[in-house]
Enzyme design. Sequence first.
Site, mmCIF file in Angstrom:
data_model
loop_
_atom_site.group_PDB
_atom_site.id
_atom_site.type_symbol
_atom_site.label_atom_id
_atom_site.label_comp_id
_atom_site.label_asym_id
_atom_site.label_seq_id
_atom_site.Cartn_x
_atom_site.Cartn_y
_atom_site.Cartn_z
ATOM 1 N N ARG A 28 0.853 -1.056 -0.087
ATOM 2 C CA ARG A 28 -0.051 -0.195 -0.043
ATOM 3 C C ARG A 28 0.798 1.278 -0.090
ATOM 4 O O ARG A 28 2.071 1.100 0.290
ATOM 5 C CB ARG A 28 -1.036 -0.064 1.128
ATOM 6 C CG ARG A 28 -2.065 -0.939 1.125
ATOM 7 C CD ARG A 28 -2.836 -1.173 2.412
ATOM 8 N NE ARG A 28 -2.083 -1.852 3.515
ATOM 9 C CZ ARG A 28 -2.481 -1.711 4.668
ATOM 10 N NH1 ARG A 28 -3.662 -1.233 5.063
ATOM 11 N NH2 ARG A 28 -1.785 -2.328 5.615
ATOM 12 N N HIS A 68 -1.141 2.420 16.103
ATOM 13 C CA HIS A 68 -1.511 1.204 16.940
ATOM 14 C C HIS A 68 -0.500 1.202 18.131
ATOM 15 O O HIS A 68 0.351 0.173 18.409
ATOM 16 C CB HIS A 68 -1.454 -0.036 16.278
ATOM 17 C CG HIS A 68 -2.342 -0.453 15.264
ATOM 18 N ND1 HIS A 68 -3.691 -0.089 15.214
ATOM 19 C CD2 HIS A 68 -2.184 -0.079 13.745
ATOM 20 C CE1 HIS A 68 -4.203 -0.429 14.080
ATOM 21 N NE2 HIS A 68 -3.345 -0.381 13.070
ATOM 22 N N GLU A 107 -6.570 5.217 13.043
ATOM 23 C CA GLU A 107 -7.634 4.421 13.645
ATOM 24 C C GLU A 107 -8.196 5.123 14.856
ATOM 25 O O GLU A 107 -9.067 4.493 15.427
ATOM 26 C CB GLU A 107 -6.734 3.181 14.025
ATOM 27 C CG GLU A 107 -5.922 3.327 15.399
ATOM 28 C CD GLU A 107 -4.308 3.627 15.030
ATOM 29 O OE1 GLU A 107 -3.460 3.380 15.968
ATOM 30 O OE2 GLU A 107 -4.389 4.070 13.825
ATOM 31 N N ASP A 117 -2.980 -6.234 15.436
ATOM 32 C CA ASP A 117 -2.561 -4.764 15.318
ATOM 33 C C ASP A 117 -2.644 -4.092 16.821
ATOM 34 O O ASP A 117 -1.579 -3.378 17.255
ATOM 35 C CB ASP A 117 -3.090 -3.657 14.525
ATOM 36 C CG ASP A 117 -2.481 -3.963 12.861
ATOM 37 O OD1 ASP A 117 -1.346 -4.321 12.966
ATOM 38 O OD2 ASP A 117 -3.223 -3.691 12.190
#
Length: 369
Positions: free
Chosen positions: A15, A95, A117, A268
């Site tokens: 990615r 994370h 996140e 994670d």
Amino acid sequence: MIIGCPKEIKVHEYRVGLTPSNVHEYKESGHKVLIEHDAGSAIGFSDEEYHRAGAQIVDKKTLFQESDMIIKVKEPIESEYDYFKEGQILFTYLHLAADRKLTDMLLAKKIDAIAYETIKVRNVLPCLAPMSSIAGRLAVIESAKYIQKTFGGNGTLLSGIPGTPKGKVTIIGAGVVGLNAAQLAVGIGADVTILDIDTARLSYVDQMFNMRIHTLFSSRANLLASIAEADAVIGAVLIPGAKAPKLVKKEDLQCMKTGAILTDVAIDQGGCFETSKPTTHNDPVFDIDGILHYCVANMPGAVAKTATLALTDSTLNFGLSIAKHGVKEAALRDCGILEGINTYNGKCTYKGVSDAFGIPYTDVKDALK
């Protein structure tokens, strides 16, 4: 602001934090964009495309030295720590509650770190949701693969065929990951049970699937009974920004079928199975007491093109706001960005991270003053 997007270097991570289309948006907003050579080439985004969009192609050292804000996908690994300079902005998945070394580096270098996140808008995690959707669907695909006898599983076809039992899939957690896992598992014909502590969420799931799956309150007794019957167990538990609770203990493996598989999507955040440890796409599974464990920490990296497009669509506007206003002003304008700040000017500003390591916590609003 000068925006830098380095190449991801985790194992089998293809990615990229910015697409050529994203670069164009930053350029149109008046920012300079640096892209590391070959950052997106693995998924079809060539250096030439980035150049045409207005980016400068540079080496990693130059990128980190010149950039005000670093936009990544995965949390930095130790070999990248030395590239960061004091006071830089980092916008990526972090994370931190599962990574003390990274937390210490960010605090020591006074990095203003915004975690995808933990950005929250109207009780939704918009930058995490697309990867959760992908991870939930992949969890079923990978479970179906590695439960095959050739990989050490019990040899069950999760869909079954006419005249044979369906494979049993237990999903722990009815959030975005769990819901997407359930959709795919039901779609291939498995016998699906989903557990959660939110009865209203279970009612929604029951209606959504027209009572085609089993819903159970996630009590200890229900959990043990479900995993005992399961061929595949998918851990889909999330406490945003904090360590995942260990819901399946090592001794619980004794009640499971030999050759069953545990797929830990929460890895994670430290994992929701006591026996979990991070694995990679190179070596994704391991066996403990006859139970396979799949604990790949970057599952969406396997479908990197889809994942990149989904991720960058969700992060772009937040990134543009930070680039335009700076972290402090952007956070004061947007409570989603405010929630996303995990470290600021050498202070830990996310309670879940502070609690995980017993380090001092500073309320983010106080840190910004």
